[in-house]
Write an enzyme that holds these catalytic residues in place. Structure first.
Site, short mmCIF file in Angstrom:
data_model
loop_
_atom_site.label_atom_id
_atom_site.label_comp_id
_atom_site.label_asym_id
_atom_site.label_seq_id
_atom_site.Cartn_x
_atom_site.Cartn_y
_atom_site.Cartn_z
N GLY A 105 43.92 35.89 32.41
CA GLY A 105 44.72 35.72 33.80
C GLY A 105 45.45 34.49 34.30
CB SER A 108 45.78 30.72 27.93
OG SER A 108 45.46 31.97 27.18
CB ALA A 110 52.97 31.63 29.55
CG ASP A 152 51.63 34.77 33.12
OD1 ASP A 152 51.78 35.26 34.32
OD2 ASP A 152 50.82 34.96 32.27
O1 PMV Z 1 48.99 37.25 32.50
P1 PMV Z 1 48.16 37.70 33.50
O2 PMV Z 1 46.98 38.02 33.18
O3 PMV Z 1 48.22 36.89 34.62
O4 PMV Z 1 49.07 38.68 33.85
C1 PMV Z 1 50.51 38.52 34.34
C2 PMV Z 1 50.79 39.54 35.66
C3 PMV Z 1 51.09 40.94 35.39
O5 PMV Z 1 51.69 41.28 36.38
C4 PMV Z 1 49.61 41.77 35.17
C5 PMV Z 1 51.65 41.09 34.21
C6 PMV Z 1 53.35 40.71 34.20
O6 PMV Z 1 53.83 40.40 33.22
O7 PMV Z 1 53.81 40.21 35.37
#
Ligand code: PMV
Length: 313
Positions: A105, A108, A110, A152
């Site tokens: 979360g 990483s 991106a 992200d």
């Molecule tokens: O990459 P993460 O695990 O921080 O997830 C991004 C956030 C979500 O809302 C779960 C997915 C998205 O594409 O926005």
């Protein structure tokens, strides 16, 4: 021969994860303490067109053409070549390293993409505008996320706190004052695509309930924006707690995340919630600057694999 280097930060989602996939606003901020780094070196003794990709963190040492096109590193290189209309790369080595934990979360995937795009574009004598970098990263994010919202790639490319609505131009936040966030890592790896898929199934089974929860989260994000811009952190903490409760309701929290969220609150955090895809990965707690270390210590005692104290500024 010069090396072409670029780095990109990790990120946390302060409010609105998952709901953001369904068009609701979310707030995210970069985390400068963890970074991905890409270095491109020319290899004049190698035949033209040859690119060696080294990513020691994932034990990868391969030629570009050995990787499937859908490998995230191959995909990002091919995206840059297409964008810059380059059909043959000068021989080179691309080395990728990162201290951003994967599948946790913190963005990483991106961050690696942003760093690679910038280093490779520089090697090819170009520099791409932020909108293009972000758009290319979005294409690669589809591999990690399935249906990414775009938050992200946006927060990591622009490297500043953002208020984000899918499909709209990024909005910057005018912070009244910086605030301190303690990040706690459950150590449980949780690919975002799985959590996003799980929420999708819940939404398909009971769209009315999920839409109601997403609307409530949207309201939290809007109030959080006002609170950040007015400088009222007491409200912000309570909003984080409310947001976490809704994330529990859609099934993306976990025993480990709940345990760390509770530990942070008991140690004096103003509020806490999971951050990102959930079901593992990281949680965040809002703390006063002088209690941040106490909260971090409580997280470690509560089972966190590591903690980061960061400022949103
Ligand atoms: O990459 P993460 O695990 O921080 O997830 C991004 C956030 C979500 O809302 C779960 C997915 C998205 O594409 O926005």
């Amino acid at each position: 021969m010069p090396a072409f280097t670029a780095t990109a930060p990790g990120k946390i989602i302060l409010f609105g994860e998952h709901a953001v996939v369904y068009g609701r606003p979310a707030i995210a901020a970069p985390v400068e303490q963890v970074r991905a780094r890409a270095v491109v070196n020319a290899e004049p003794r190698q035949p033209a067109g040859h690119m060696r990709i080294l990513a020691p963190d994932i034990h990868l040492d391969a030629a570009l053409e050995e990787l499937p096109d859908e490998h995230p590193l191959a995909k990002v290189v091919l995206e840059v070549m297409a964008e810059l209309d380059v059909s043959h790369l000068p021989a080179c080595t691309l080395r990728v390293t990162s201290n951003i934990p994967v599948a946790s979360g913190l963005g990483s995937g991106a961050a690696v993409s942003v760093a690679v795009i910038r280093a490779l574009a520089a090697f090819l004598g170009s520099s791409l505008p932020k909108e293009r970098v972000s758009a290319l990263v979005y294409e690669v994010e589809k591999i990690h996320h399935g249906t990414p919202s775009g938050i992200d790639n946006t927060v990591i490319t622009y490297d500043m706190p953002v208020y984000f609505v899918r499909g709209q131009a990024m909005q910057t936040l005018r912070l009244a004052a910086p605030f301190t966030i303690v990040i706690g890592d459950t150590g449980v790896k949780s690919p975002t695509a799985l959590a996003v898929g799980e929420v999708r199934r819940g939404w398909e089974a009971d769209p009315q309930r999920y839409e109601g929860i997403f609307d409530a989260i949207a309201e939290i994000s809007r109030q959080a924006r006002m609170s950040i811009e007015d400088g009222t952190p007491e409200i912000l903490g309570a909003l984080m707690n409310d947001n976490h409760a809704f994330l529990q309701q859609i099934g993306v929290s976990s025993l480990e995340l709940d345990r760390l969220v509770d530990a942070a609150r008991r140690a004096g955090a103003l509020g806490a919630k999971l951050s990102g895809g959930g079901r593992g990965g990281n949680m965040i707690a809002l703390a006063e600057a002088d209690t941040a270390q106490v909260v971090a210590q409580a997280l470690l005692v509560g089972g966190a694999q590591r903690t980061i104290v960061t400022q949103v500024a």
